[in-house]
Motif scaffolding. Sequence first.
Motif, PDB file in Angstrom:
ATOM      1  N   ARG A  50      24.242 -18.666 -43.579  1.00  0.00           N
ATOM      2  CA  ARG A  50      24.387 -17.395 -44.300  1.00  0.00           C
ATOM      3  C   ARG A  50      24.354 -16.240 -43.307  1.00  0.00           C
ATOM      4  O   ARG A  50      23.581 -16.249 -42.350  1.00  0.00           O
ATOM      5  N   LEU A  51      25.163 -15.214 -43.544  1.00  0.00           N
ATOM      6  CA  LEU A  51      25.319 -14.091 -42.619  1.00  0.00           C
ATOM      7  C   LEU A  51      24.988 -12.794 -43.343  1.00  0.00           C
ATOM      8  O   LEU A  51      25.611 -12.463 -44.349  1.00  0.00           O
ATOM      9  N   SER A  52      23.994 -12.054 -42.821  1.00  0.00           N
ATOM     10  CA  SER A  52      23.524 -10.865 -43.531  1.00  0.00           C
ATOM     11  C   SER A  52      23.373  -9.672 -42.600  1.00  0.00           C
ATOM     12  O   SER A  52      22.897  -9.818 -41.476  1.00  0.00           O
ATOM     13  N   THR A  53      23.753  -8.501 -43.083  1.00  0.00           N
ATOM     14  CA  THR A  53      23.331  -7.272 -42.425  1.00  0.00           C
ATOM     15  C   THR A  53      21.910  -6.980 -42.900  1.00  0.00           C
ATOM     16  O   THR A  53      21.627  -6.975 -44.088  1.00  0.00           O
ATOM     17  N   ALA A  54      21.015  -6.767 -41.972  1.00  0.00           N
ATOM     18  CA  ALA A  54      19.607  -6.586 -42.342  1.00  0.00           C
ATOM     19  C   ALA A  54      18.943  -5.596 -41.385  1.00  0.00           C
ATOM     20  O   ALA A  54      18.118  -5.983 -40.575  1.00  0.00           O
ATOM     21  N   ILE A  55      19.336  -4.319 -41.417  1.00  0.00           N
ATOM     22  CA  ILE A  55      20.217  -3.769 -42.452  1.00  0.00           C
ATOM     23  C   ILE A  55      21.411  -3.035 -41.808  1.00  0.00           C
ATOM     24  O   ILE A  55      21.406  -2.774 -40.599  1.00  0.00           O
ATOM     25  N   ALA A  56      22.400  -2.710 -42.679  1.00  0.00           N
ATOM     26  CA  ALA A  56      23.393  -1.703 -42.342  1.00  0.00           C
ATOM     27  C   ALA A  56      22.942  -0.387 -42.969  1.00  0.00           C
ATOM     28  O   ALA A  56      22.371  -0.369 -44.057  1.00  0.00           O
TER      29      ALA A  56
END
Length: 357
Positions: free
Chosen positions: A74-80
């Motif tokens: 899974r690929l997440s911005t954490a944070i944008a």
Amino acid sequence: MLDDETTASTQPTASAPGSFAIDAGGDLAVGPLELEAAAVLAEQTGFDGVLMTETRHDPFVALALAARATRSIRLSTAIAVAFARNPMTTAVLANDLQLVSGGRFVLGLGSQVKPHIERRFSMPWGHPAKRMREYVAALRAIWASWETGGRLDFRGEFYGHTLMSPMFSPGPNPHGNPRITLAAVGTLMTETAGEVADGFLAHSFTTPRYLREVSLPALARGRERADGTRAAGPVEVSLPAFVALGTTDAELDTAIAAVRKQIAFYGSTPAYKGVLELHGWDGLHDGLHALSVKGEWDAMTGLVTDEVLAEFAAVGTPVEVAGQLGERYAGLVQRLSFSTPYAAEPGLWPELLGALR
């Protein structure tokens, strides 16, 4: 490059009750190429996801590279930083990453703080929780327009999106729209996460008590106000936990010193004062803030006592740290990642993952 069959995946879901999904990444200094390599290694090591924080580099570029180099993680911005962009820009970026990753992307958003939004990004600031609620509503309205082909007619207090001609619509995403997680510390933004998001990203500067007594009740209040447009069920809770990890005295001394320094930095920030107040440490914030104004960063670290360190961080060998994390966060958190403001020995991660599982 991976073929269509191997990149396709279903929407990511929360981990089962009583277990943790474990994410890698979130390093403050990592660049796009380093994140790509780290994502490949994280997938091989057994992590469930990889995170990219927006500090020195664009997280969307880095995760696009990671998406093409991995198969299932899974690929997440954490944070944008949400308020550095308008909802249309973010909607396009997130939709493209969902396509590139085969449905593995999670859009993690945060507000940042007023000085950065106004002075670094030259963007408007005001009513951050209310603005974030509207921001997410605008994202969902844009995606719905693409999905259905219907007219885009979003009119809010802060954002308005009323033009979407066929030439500019990418159409429905075959993998569905990305999940949205919101980062929060204070109660208003946490309630907003419960109301409009699929997930809640706690700050590293938190404690089990703060989660139990402040964050989770606020999340529940927000969820009660949800309009029913999202899937039923609890909001997924993620935490980047402070970890001081090592197997030798030298490794532990280095890790503990770095974690103390990071705790001191966050503790000096007025936006995070409430966490210390809950524990009766109001004076600690005042002392840290006063030293930060003078630029006395090393002196700040000395104010973080062993008691404070133990409340915020898991400290020890991989097995010891896994035990502490399990005792503290089982039943409170569905996803864990590790805040390590130091270079941990790479060989420690497989042992920590194995102990946690």
